[in-house]
Design an enzyme around this catalytic site. Structure first.
Site, PDB file in Angstrom:
ATOM      1  N   VAL A 127       0.909  -1.148   0.000  1.00 16.29           N
ATOM      2  CA  VAL A 127       0.000   0.000   0.000  1.00 16.29           C
ATOM      3  C   VAL A 127       0.947   1.195   0.000  1.00 16.29           C
ATOM      4  O   VAL A 127       1.505   1.547   1.029  1.00 16.29           O
ATOM      5  CB  VAL A 127      -0.945  -0.007   1.216  1.00 16.29           C
ATOM      6  CG1 VAL A 127      -1.821   1.245   1.221  1.00 16.29           C
ATOM      7  CG2 VAL A 127      -1.809  -1.267   1.210  1.00 16.29           C
ATOM      8  N   PRO A 128       1.170   1.797  -1.160  1.00 13.56           N
ATOM      9  CA  PRO A 128       2.343   2.653  -1.382  1.00 13.56           C
ATOM     10  C   PRO A 128       2.272   4.068  -0.796  1.00 13.56           C
ATOM     11  O   PRO A 128       2.214   5.057  -1.522  1.00 13.56           O
ATOM     12  CB  PRO A 128       2.438   2.697  -2.908  1.00 13.56           C
ATOM     13  CG  PRO A 128       1.014   2.574  -3.356  1.00 13.56           C
ATOM     14  CD  PRO A 128       0.371   1.633  -2.376  1.00 13.56           C
ATOM     15  N   CYS A 129       2.340   4.154   0.504  1.00 14.95           N
ATOM     16  CA  CYS A 129       2.338   5.466   1.155  1.00 14.95           C
ATOM     17  C   CYS A 129       3.601   6.257   0.832  1.00 14.95           C
ATOM     18  O   CYS A 129       3.605   7.484   0.939  1.00 14.95           O
ATOM     19  CB  CYS A 129       2.169   5.318   2.665  1.00 14.95           C
ATOM     20  SG  CYS A 129       3.303   4.174   3.442  1.00 14.95           S
ATOM     21  N   HIS A 130       4.651   5.573   0.377  1.00  9.68           N
ATOM     22  CA  HIS A 130       5.888   6.274   0.001  1.00  9.68           C
ATOM     23  C   HIS A 130       5.695   7.141  -1.243  1.00  9.68           C
ATOM     24  O   HIS A 130       6.517   7.999  -1.521  1.00  9.68           O
ATOM     25  CB  HIS A 130       7.033   5.274  -0.216  1.00  9.68           C
ATOM     26  CG  HIS A 130       6.788   4.275  -1.290  1.00  9.68           C
ATOM     27  ND1 HIS A 130       6.036   3.134  -1.078  1.00  9.68           N
ATOM     28  CD2 HIS A 130       7.182   4.243  -2.580  1.00  9.68           C
ATOM     29  CE1 HIS A 130       5.985   2.438  -2.206  1.00  9.68           C
ATOM     30  NE2 HIS A 130       6.676   3.094  -3.135  1.00  9.68           N
ATOM     31  N   ARG A 131       4.607   6.971  -1.970  1.00 11.03           N
ATOM     32  CA  ARG A 131       4.354   7.758  -3.179  1.00 11.03           C
ATOM     33  C   ARG A 131       3.667   9.092  -2.898  1.00 11.03           C
ATOM     34  O   ARG A 131       3.350   9.824  -3.827  1.00 11.03           O
ATOM     35  CB  ARG A 131       3.516   6.935  -4.161  1.00 11.03           C
ATOM     36  CG  ARG A 131       4.241   5.698  -4.650  1.00 11.03           C
ATOM     37  CD  ARG A 131       3.432   4.911  -5.652  1.00 11.03           C
ATOM     38  NE  ARG A 131       4.051   3.608  -5.869  1.00 11.03           N
ATOM     39  CZ  ARG A 131       3.400   2.513  -6.203  1.00 11.03           C
ATOM     40  NH1 ARG A 131       2.102   2.561  -6.408  1.00 11.03           N
ATOM     41  NH2 ARG A 131       4.042   1.369  -6.352  1.00 11.03           N
TER      42      ARG A 131
END
Length: 179
Positions: free
Chosen positions: A139-143
């Site tokens: 779940v790409p919270c780094h984006r």
């Protein structure tokens, strides 16, 4: 709920799963580490939970080898209704791309409006939910970046956030591969 450790190029990762899916993926020592371990995991079905962890392990092996995983492991995200909304939006952000907290807030409002719900939200509220994402990387919270494009707030640390973004951009640019 069961757990398993994974050694990544960015440090140790703890994986957690129950019979419904992956409930957690945390870098060792990150903020909110293990937040869902005492949560509402689905009991029993340890064989299913073990299979979820094996599936996730293979996903991570593929990702860290620089290849595009062809699937997303089954997820069982545990959070408030608002957090689940935010995490759903995060999953729609394409690999190799970034969005702002404001964009996520606007997207939630767009989705709500399409469903007849006129409630609004704020980038600050989104930031709180992004920071509590229990399934890093997948779940790409780094984006999610600041309004001016600056790298801000990543529970796993800004050095890891930069590494993940750089790797995704590099592999998205190589031969059309989409990580």
């Amino acid at each position: 709920m069961i757990t398993k450790s994974y050694r990544s190029p960015l440090g140790m990762i703890t994986l957690a799963a129950d019979a419904r899916g992956l409930t957690g993926l945390w870098f060792e020592g990150q903020a909110h580490y293990g937040a869902t371990l005492d949560g509402e995991g689905v009991p029993n079905g340890l064989g299913s939970a073990s299979a979820v962890l094996d599936y996730t392990w293979a996903w991570l092996d593929t990702f860290f080898a620089g290849r595009a995983p062809a699937y997303t492991p089954p997820l069982h995200l545990i959070g408030t209704p608002f957090q689940l909304e935010v995490w759903s939006v995060l999953q729609s952000v394409p690999r190799g791309s970034t969005v702002t907290y404001g964009w996520v807030s606007d997207e939630i409002c767009r989705r709500r409006l399409a469903a007849g719900d006129e409630r609004s939200t704020s980038p600050r509220a989104v930031g709180g939910a992004v920071g509590r994402n229990p399934v890093s990387i997948i779940v790409p919270c780094h984006r999610v970046v600041g309004a001016n494009g600056a790298l801000t707030g990543y529970a796993g640390g800004l050095d890891r956030k930069k590494w993940l973004l750089d790797v995704e951009k590099r592999f998205c640019n190589d031969a059309g591969a989409r990580l």
